[in-house]
Design an enzyme around this catalytic site. Structure first.
Site, PDB file in Angstrom:
ATOM      1  N   SER A   1      26.937   1.939  17.851  1.00 22.86           N
ATOM      2  CA  SER A   1      26.453   3.308  18.115  1.00 22.86           C
ATOM      3  C   SER A   1      26.467   4.147  16.841  1.00 22.86           C
ATOM      4  O   SER A   1      25.529   4.895  16.548  1.00 22.86           O
ATOM      5  CB  SER A   1      27.343   3.998  19.150  1.00 22.86           C
ATOM      6  OG  SER A   1      27.239   3.364  20.383  1.00 22.86           O
TER       7      SER A   1
ATOM      8  N   GLY B   1      18.121  -0.668  23.217  1.00 22.08           N
ATOM      9  CA  GLY B   1      17.980   0.532  24.044  1.00 22.08           C
ATOM     10  C   GLY B   1      18.362   1.784  23.278  1.00 22.08           C
ATOM     11  O   GLY B   1      17.747   2.847  23.444  1.00 22.08           O
TER      12      GLY B   1
ATOM     13  N   SER C   1      24.797   9.599  30.311  1.00 22.55           N
ATOM     14  CA  SER C   1      24.240   8.770  29.243  1.00 22.55           C
ATOM     15  C   SER C   1      24.265   9.479  27.899  1.00 22.55           C
ATOM     16  O   SER C   1      23.636  10.519  27.715  1.00 22.55           O
ATOM     17  CB  SER C   1      22.802   8.385  29.601  1.00 22.55           C
ATOM     18  OG  SER C   1      22.152   7.854  28.462  1.00 22.55           O
TER      19      SER C   1
ATOM     20  N   GLN D   1      22.928   8.261  25.360  1.00 24.71           N
ATOM     21  CA  GLN D   1      21.608   8.049  24.755  1.00 24.71           C
ATOM     22  C   GLN D   1      20.680   9.207  25.117  1.00 24.71           C
ATOM     23  O   GLN D   1      19.929   9.693  24.269  1.00 24.71           O
ATOM     24  CB  GLN D   1      21.021   6.717  25.218  1.00 24.71           C
ATOM     25  CG  GLN D   1      21.846   5.535  24.708  1.00 24.71           C
ATOM     26  CD  GLN D   1      21.295   4.196  25.127  1.00 24.71           C
ATOM     27  OE1 GLN D   1      20.432   4.103  26.001  1.00 24.71           O
ATOM     28  NE2 GLN D   1      21.813   3.138  24.516  1.00 24.71           N
TER      29      GLN D   1
ATOM     30  N   ASP E   1      30.428  -0.527  28.243  1.00 30.18           N
ATOM     31  CA  ASP E   1      29.996  -1.784  27.616  1.00 30.18           C
ATOM     32  C   ASP E   1      31.071  -2.878  27.677  1.00 30.18           C
ATOM     33  O   ASP E   1      30.792  -4.036  27.366  1.00 30.18           O
ATOM     34  CB  ASP E   1      29.607  -1.539  26.143  1.00 30.18           C
ATOM     35  CG  ASP E   1      28.349  -0.675  26.038  1.00 30.18           C
ATOM     36  OD1 ASP E   1      27.572  -0.620  27.013  1.00 30.18           O
ATOM     37  OD2 ASP E   1      28.144  -0.055  24.977  1.00 30.18           O
TER      38      ASP E   1
ATOM     39  N   LYS F   1      21.415  -2.145  32.226  1.00 27.20           N
ATOM     40  CA  LYS F   1      21.716  -2.497  30.829  1.00 27.20           C
ATOM     41  C   LYS F   1      20.791  -3.646  30.389  1.00 27.20           C
ATOM     42  O   LYS F   1      19.764  -3.875  30.991  1.00 27.20           O
ATOM     43  CB  LYS F   1      23.201  -2.839  30.685  1.00 27.20           C
ATOM     44  CG  LYS F   1      24.116  -1.639  30.933  1.00 27.20           C
ATOM     45  CD  LYS F   1      23.938  -0.568  29.875  1.00 27.20           C
ATOM     46  CE  LYS F   1      24.784   0.657  30.141  1.00 27.20           C
ATOM     47  NZ  LYS F   1      24.466   1.775  29.253  1.00 27.20           N
TER      48      LYS F   1
ATOM     49  N   ARG G   1      26.679  -9.269  25.447  1.00 26.66           N
ATOM     50  CA  ARG G   1      28.047  -9.072  25.952  1.00 26.66           C
ATOM     51  C   ARG G   1      28.406 -10.102  27.024  1.00 26.66           C
ATOM     52  O   ARG G   1      29.584 -10.405  27.233  1.00 26.66           O
ATOM     53  CB  ARG G   1      28.219  -7.639  26.448  1.00 26.66           C
ATOM     54  CG  ARG G   1      27.922  -6.624  25.324  1.00 26.66           C
ATOM     55  CD  ARG G   1      28.608  -5.309  25.501  1.00 26.66           C
ATOM     56  NE  ARG G   1      27.994  -4.295  24.635  1.00 26.66           N
ATOM     57  CZ  ARG G   1      28.292  -4.100  23.352  1.00 26.66           C
ATOM     58  NH1 ARG G   1      29.212  -4.839  22.763  1.00 26.66           N
ATOM     59  NH2 ARG G   1      27.683  -3.167  22.646  1.00 26.66           N
TER      60      ARG G   1
END
Ligand code: S3P
Length: 429
Positions: free
Chosen positions: A24, A95, A168, A170, A315, A342, A388
């Site tokens: 991130s 994403g 979120s 994002q 995550d 995801k 993941r």
């Protein structure tokens, strides 16, 4: 496709290591470095596929970016200097690149088209398209702009006050980035705290960003270049933290891990489950808390994970679910419907793989119930092309009593190039 057979290990993990830089934070360093005037040097950058997509996106917009391994140097004359990309921009599997860059494209007075890989192409983009349209961007695509490929006619934005309808970071970040280009004030209100790396880094790049409780305000302004050190990614460290928590006799230390409170849900949950975990050498670098994590094997008990905790470990849920198979009693994960959106439907991917390995897992609409304690068998498992999921399965192989064959491990390089090598360094010869 690269399949991998993992043989039973069943010995303690020991030693020390450093995991690659935070995904991130690496994305955001390239984004803000490209929008800022001057030269930004990013160290300990995550040289994974997702973050390279963000570098490529800004190169397409004319920004000079040099990468030498985990050091990235960005030369920019500021956000007004970016030029129109002549070709569609490819976001691969990322994403974060897609959602955050939509905020930037909405702000730039340019025409941009963007597309992604098959997984990214079915992930929802309407969550960012809607607020960006409210700000004045023109965005077109399939299903009224809900999915990639998208075409953006940016510029002429006006600030809005936006209450986040999804938990979120994002979406929050896309609106804040667009706010850097908008007339008047842009305000984002979040009812549940999500990762705040954008806010921290905007401040580090000299932005006037005002945060009061759960309201974040930003205005149209220039950023000044700064150097960024990227801490180790707690989402990558999570795989080794989990491994040491479930492999009897283990004792490992991971150095320089990002410990931002919005990301440390896995630590709180493991402590609640009875794990033996210590943090040392805490310090703040580039506006982010970092430190060393030491974890020793200990008997664990089940727990409930829900509500505001979910964004703090979203995550890490694949590997937390694996840990829960080794805890006494039930673990219930609730309020995690986002997992279905995801890189793949992670509720299905986690449950189907763990069930194949002999664990007792029931899925629910927004989570799962894991009945511990199960002894894991071997078997043929599926990556779902999800980094993941691959790494969670590799950790499962440490305690399985027979071979585990993963159909394709290549996606691990999305967030953790070198994962399997690092795992080997912790193994007792
Ligand atoms: C991210 C935010 C999270 C997380 C993703 C990275 C980010 O997604 O799952 O891996 O860098 O902002 P959402 O904010 O959409 O939940």
């Amino acid at each position: 496709m690269t399949a991998m057979k993992l043989e039973p290990y069943q010995k303690p993990l020991t030693g020390e290591l450093e995991v690659p830089g935070d995904k991130s934070i690496s994305h955001r360093a390239v984004i803000l470095g490209s929008l800022a005037k001057g030269t930004t040097k990013v160290t300990n950058f995550l040289d994974g596929e997702d973050c390279r997509r963000t570098i490529d996106a800004f190169r397409s917009l004319g920004v000079g970016i040099e990468q030498e391994g985990t050091t990235v140097t960005i030369h920019s004359d500021g956000k007004e200097s970016l030029v129109e990309a002549k070709q569609p921009i490819y976001f691969g599997n990322s994403g974060t690149t897609a959602r955050l860059m939509l905020g930037v494209f909405a702000g730039l007075p340019l025409f941009t088209t963007l597309y992604g890989d098959p997984s990214l192409t079915v992930r929802p983009m309407d969550r960012v398209v809607q607020p960006l349209r409210q700000m004045g961007a023109s965005i077109n695509g399939r299903a009224e702009g809900s999915f990639l490929p998208l075409a953006v006619n940016g510029g002429g934005l006006k600030g809005i006050s936006y209450i986040l309808p999804v938990k979120s970071a994002q979406v929050k970040s896309a609106v804040l980035l667009a706010g850097l280009f908008a007339e008047d004030v842009t305000e984002v209100i979040e009812h549940t705290a999500t990762r705040n790396h954008s806010e921290n880094m905007l401040a580090a790049f000299g932005a006037d960003i005002v945060i009061k409780n759960n309201v974040i305000r930003i205005t149209n302004q220039s950023l000044s270049a700064t150097n960024v050190y990227v801490p180790g990614d707690i989402s990558s460290a999570a795989f080794f933290i989990a491994a040491a928590a479930i492999v009897p006799g283990s004792n490992i230390t991971i150095h320089n891990v990002g410990l931002n409170k919005t990301r440390t849900g896995i630590i709180d949950v493991l402590l609640e489950m009875g794990a033996s975990l210590n943090i040392s050498n805490e310090k703040v670098i580039s506006g982010e808390l970092i430190g060393d994590i030491t974890i020793r094997y200990e008997n664990l008990k089940g727990t409930i994970i829900e509500g505001d905790m979910i964004p703090r470990l979203i995550d890490e849920i694949p590997v937390i679910a694996l840990v829960a198979t080794q805890a006494e009693g039930d673990t219930e994960i609730r309020d995690a419907k986002e997992l279905r959106l995801k890189e793949t439907d992670r509720i299905e991917a986690i449950a189907s793989n763990l069930i194949k390995l002999g664990a007792h897992v029931e899925t629910t609409e927004d989570g799962m119930i894991i009945h511990g304690k199960a002894s894991l068998t071997g078997g043929e498992v599926a990556s779902y092309d999800d980094h993941r999921i691959v790494m969670m399965l590799a950790v499962a192989s440490l305690i399985a009593n027979d071979n585990i064959v993963i159909d394709d491990i290549s996606s691990a390089a999305i967030s953790y190039p070198g994962f399997f090598k690092h795992l080997d360094t912790l193994k007792t010869p």
